[in-house]
Design a protein around this motif. Structure first.
Motif, PDB file in Angstrom:
ATOM      1  N   TRP A  20       0.951  -1.690   0.100  1.00  0.00           N
ATOM      2  CA  TRP A  20       0.354   0.145  -0.077  1.00  0.00           C
ATOM      3  C   TRP A  20       0.925   1.171  -0.001  1.00  0.00           C
ATOM      4  O   TRP A  20       0.185   2.811  -0.911  1.00  0.00           O
ATOM      5  CB  TRP A  20      -0.613   0.202   1.012  1.00  0.00           C
ATOM      6  N   GLU A  21       1.709   1.382   0.532  1.00  0.00           N
ATOM      7  CA  GLU A  21       3.288   2.258   0.494  1.00  0.00           C
ATOM      8  C   GLU A  21       3.457   3.024  -0.762  1.00  0.00           C
ATOM      9  O   GLU A  21       3.208   3.850  -1.474  1.00  0.00           O
ATOM     10  CB  GLU A  21       3.839   2.024   1.088  1.00  0.00           C
ATOM     11  N   ASN A  22       4.165   1.715  -0.960  1.00  0.00           N
ATOM     12  CA  ASN A  22       4.564   2.179  -2.699  1.00  0.00           C
ATOM     13  C   ASN A  22       3.864   1.495  -3.506  1.00  0.00           C
ATOM     14  O   ASN A  22       4.456   2.022  -4.982  1.00  0.00           O
ATOM     15  CB  ASN A  22       6.003   1.227  -1.656  1.00  0.00           C
ATOM     16  N   VAL A  23       3.518   0.355  -3.318  1.00  0.00           N
ATOM     17  CA  VAL A  23       3.573  -0.674  -5.131  1.00  0.00           C
ATOM     18  C   VAL A  23       2.210   0.620  -5.602  1.00  0.00           C
ATOM     19  O   VAL A  23       1.916   0.904  -6.210  1.00  0.00           O
ATOM     20  CB  VAL A  23       2.960  -1.946  -4.547  1.00  0.00           C
ATOM     21  N   VAL A  24       1.004   0.499  -4.385  1.00  0.00           N
ATOM     22  CA  VAL A  24       0.039   2.111  -4.645  1.00  0.00           C
ATOM     23  C   VAL A  24       0.322   3.144  -4.716  1.00  0.00           C
ATOM     24  O   VAL A  24       0.619   3.606  -5.253  1.00  0.00           O
ATOM     25  CB  VAL A  24      -1.202   1.263  -4.480  1.00  0.00           C
TER      26      VAL A  24
END
Lengths: 503, 503
Positions: free
Chosen positions: B302-306
């Motif tokens: 959730w922090e990075n990939v999204v």
């Protein structure tokens, strides 16, 4: 180490663990009432129930009970810390063991049910749906009183849980003369034809400014925010999670200053007591307060005797004016002082002024005794309630919601509790007068915004002792006299006769 | 009821009480890290220690241990909820019993000491004073590993506590090829001569606006504030106090947007996992997560990939512009997207970008193995640290404070923990790709500000299972493949080659 000393050490080890569990439960309860997300309610109830169960299992451990028995037999000197520790351990063990498990469970279940039916009934402004629940509650509480044991009246057994050593007879001996005088004083005030205007309290007050001002007063009184904090809640309370962490809460009304202001001073009084307990009692059975009455004496003393006094506002009024720019610039101190002391017979206890408040309590005290004693049937309660209100306060509630259904107490099984509010009022003046007798500069201090001498006297004579003494013993040591409504009555008369221009 | 069913019921009853105590401890810990007044620290430590002791006593109760043994012998079918419950109970019992009490106590005492010496040493920017404490810690952890048992390497025993079933060899097989590629990618980026400017993140941002915006994104992702909340803290974390109350915390920097923004998205990922556990597992041994690696896969996803993707900001950038009026009006989306993805080899792990982060982890993984394996002496650690940083990242820390002393982990006995961060990164892409394969509209959803399909897939394939499956089993069920750094590496290469205009 002698045998009793070793036994005491073992008792204290167990008590310390139980204290930790109880304090942990307080943290969960504080959180539940402040920041817990709504959807967590059921899980939280479960967590708190488990902490209670674990602590209860420890309190009912036969080894602990045997220890307490041995220590009682060891005969520590009367008045010693050791004897007090054993006495408080005995009280805890008795409360955990005397009432049969089945009855405790039945009460627990019935509380959950009765509370919710009560809330609905109050919503509907009708006592009828609540009546069968209250009947069952009275029945269960009579059984509980029988299990706990009493000499004269089932009320005594329940009342003793909150006010150790006190009885219905003892309370009556104080309340009855007080009541007559209060009824007369209320009548005098009403007959004067004068009313005090409280419009200045009903302006618009920024919530954050209310918070800052209330907390400033609390810390001025001596509330230690290194070991406490102030948070918003729906039903304000003070809560100790050890004497090193005593938190207060309040409720803000944007258009009424009193709620947060005097509410905070009230909870501050409670918190000062718990913060002041002797460090040596931390995690022992004495890290507790003497009684609810003594507790209330501290909250009322700071809220009313100090916080609603003219002397206090001589010093604090400029602070108030600065805290709420514009709101009080053109308001005279005397106008403000009159506003915060307006007397008006009303239906609702928690909104009552200093003079009428005790009459609300007395209604409940009388009815509760009659219910528990079997002289009053639950179905006749609303009528009896309204009759007492007419007699004591000269008002008749228009419906049960603002009458017999207004308090949560009976629905959650709190019987024997109400009188502690008025006992607190009575003792607040006895203690304040003793403090002033010992430290005559206290009234001047208060006018000049200094509270450390008053707090110091209370610390020395009340707070630090925790639950070392029974309440009347503590009172006698501190004031040299027994429970006595005289000082309180004189205080009310002097203050309100002046405010209302009476003889 | 059959005998095993009855035994399982009894196991679950005990597990439920232990769960309540553990969750109560979490409430105390959350409070300690958010609102607890400073002066309550010691009493709070005492309360938490007591909750741990009581839970530990229950976990080591011979009756419980016998129950677990009987249930293992009963042979519930592989893969069944029952078998998983018994497996998790066995893990808990083993962790509570395998390490001798004396060693647990020695570790507890040494942690208190080592942590404080570490903090001082870091302050003084000098490893020397910490060296003897770390030596003793390594020795104690080797003893702990021996008590827990392992086949190949003491690291395995400690690592298994966080990543059940994983070993140093397993981690190495993933890390080694990954490292080479990452080092090459970092070099490529540096050789490009291009730097991405992050000045737009370093304006002045109102704290309350940061809070509202971060929480808006969290709830858009699916974070349920009926069962959670966001509060400020010093060292951010997510914490579950039952799956019905999972709270996140963050830290605000007035002149740097990333800390609170991406910190909140990270903790949201953790919280979504815990909130998504099957209701049926509440208060059972399965109301837990599969491993720290899987946990981290959710936070990183959730922090990075999204959260650091261009697609996400296509939808969310106008929200950001509205949330901070003026700050981004003239900033192009691509400028913002580049700023939040700036790559720069640095000394500090927790401030590292996506590409270099894993190299920080690999340094620690290698050194930790060498310390526990006895191939590296503590006194040689700073030199080995700096050599690895030069080799992997091309930078040499100017002092130990920003070098070997930067992380608290070793001082508090967390060995075998670091690799889970990178395992999480690796798995985040495996899971994301599997989600997109199953639901091809997910990338478009993300661009358009809809996250329920992605969350739904994660709920179904990861969250709801709690700790029913071992991490690699869960991964295989969800993605059809074993641990594989391929997708993660492709993701990094594609993203950063585009951002830095590489081949």
């Amino acid at each position: 180490m002698s045998e009793p000393d070793d036994q005491l050490r073992r008792l204290l080890e167990r008590a310390a663990v139980i204290a930790d569990l109880t304090q942990a439960r307080s943290v969960l309860s504080w959180d539940e009432n402040t920041y817990m997300p709504a959807g967590a309610a059921e899980a939280r109830g479960q967590q708190m129930a488990t902490l209670e169960t674990v602590a209860h299992r420890m309190l009912t451990d036969p080894e602990l009970i045997a220890l307490v028995g041995d220590l009682e037999a060891a005969g520590f000197p009367d008045g010693s810390v050791e004897a007090a520790t054993v006495r408080q351990a005995r009280r805890a063990v008795d409360q955990a063991t005397k009432v049969p498990v089945e009855l405790v469970e039945a009460l627990g279940k019935h509380v959950a049910r009765a509370r919710s039916v009560w809330a609905q009934a109050r919503q509907q402004q009708s006592f009828a749906p609540f009546a069968p629940e209250l009947e069952r509650m009275v029945d269960l509480k009579r059984q509980e009183a029988a299990a706990l044991g009493y000499q004269d009246h089932p009320f005594d057994a329940l009342h003793d849980q909150f006010e150790p050593g006190s009885t219905a007879a003892r309370v009556r001996s104080v309340f009855e003369p007080l009541r007559e005088e209060l009824v007369a004083l209320v009548r005098e005030i009403q007959d004067s034809g004068r009313t005090l205007d409280d419009a200045v309290l009903r302006q618009t007050f920024d919530e954050d400014a209310q918070r800052r001002f209330a907390l400033d007063l609390a810390t001025a009184f001596g509330y230690d925010t290194e070991h406490g904090r102030l948070d918003p809640t729906v039903h304000p309370f003070a809560m100790s999670m050890s004497k090193y962490d005593v938190r207060i809460t309040t409720r803000y009304q944007r258009h009424y200053l009193n709620t947060a202001l005097f509410g905070t001073l009230h909870e501050t009084g409670h918190a000062l007591y718990e913060q002041g307990i002797d460090d040596a009692y931390y995690r022992t059975p004495l890290e507790a307060t003497a009684s609810l009455g003594i507790h209330e004496s501290q909250s009322r003393l700071w809220e009313n005797v100090v916080g609603r006094s003219r002397g206090f506002w001589e010093g604090a009024y400029p602070w108030l004016q600065r805290a709420f720019p514009g709101a009080f610039d053109k308001v005279r101190l005397d106008t403000f002082y009159a506003a915060i002391n307006r007397v008006e017979p009303s239906f609702i206890r928690v909104e009552a002024d200093e003079v009428t408040y005790n009459l609300h309590v007395m209604v409940r005290f009388e009815l509760e005794q009659a219910l528990l004693g079997g002289e009053l049937e639950v179905r006749d309660l609303p009528e009896a309630w309204n009759a007492r209100y007419a007699e004591f306060l000269g008002v008749t509630p228009p419906n049960d919601a603002v009458g017999v259904l207004q308090d949560v107490h009976w629905s959650i099984g709190l019987f024997g509790y109400f009188p502690t509010y008025t006992l607190g009022n009575v003792m607040s003046l006895q203690l304040y007068e003793a403090a002033v007798a010992a430290e005559p500069s206290i009234p001047r201090d208060i006018r000049e915004g200094r509270f450390s001498r008053l707090l110091g006297w209370l610390r020395e004579n009340v707070h630090r002792h925790g639950s070392r003494y029974l309440p009347e013993e503590l009172l006698r040591n501190a004031t040299g006299s027994d429970l006595d409504a005289g000082p309180y009555l004189r205080y009310l008369k002097d203050k309100y006769q002046a405010l209302y221009g009476l003889a």
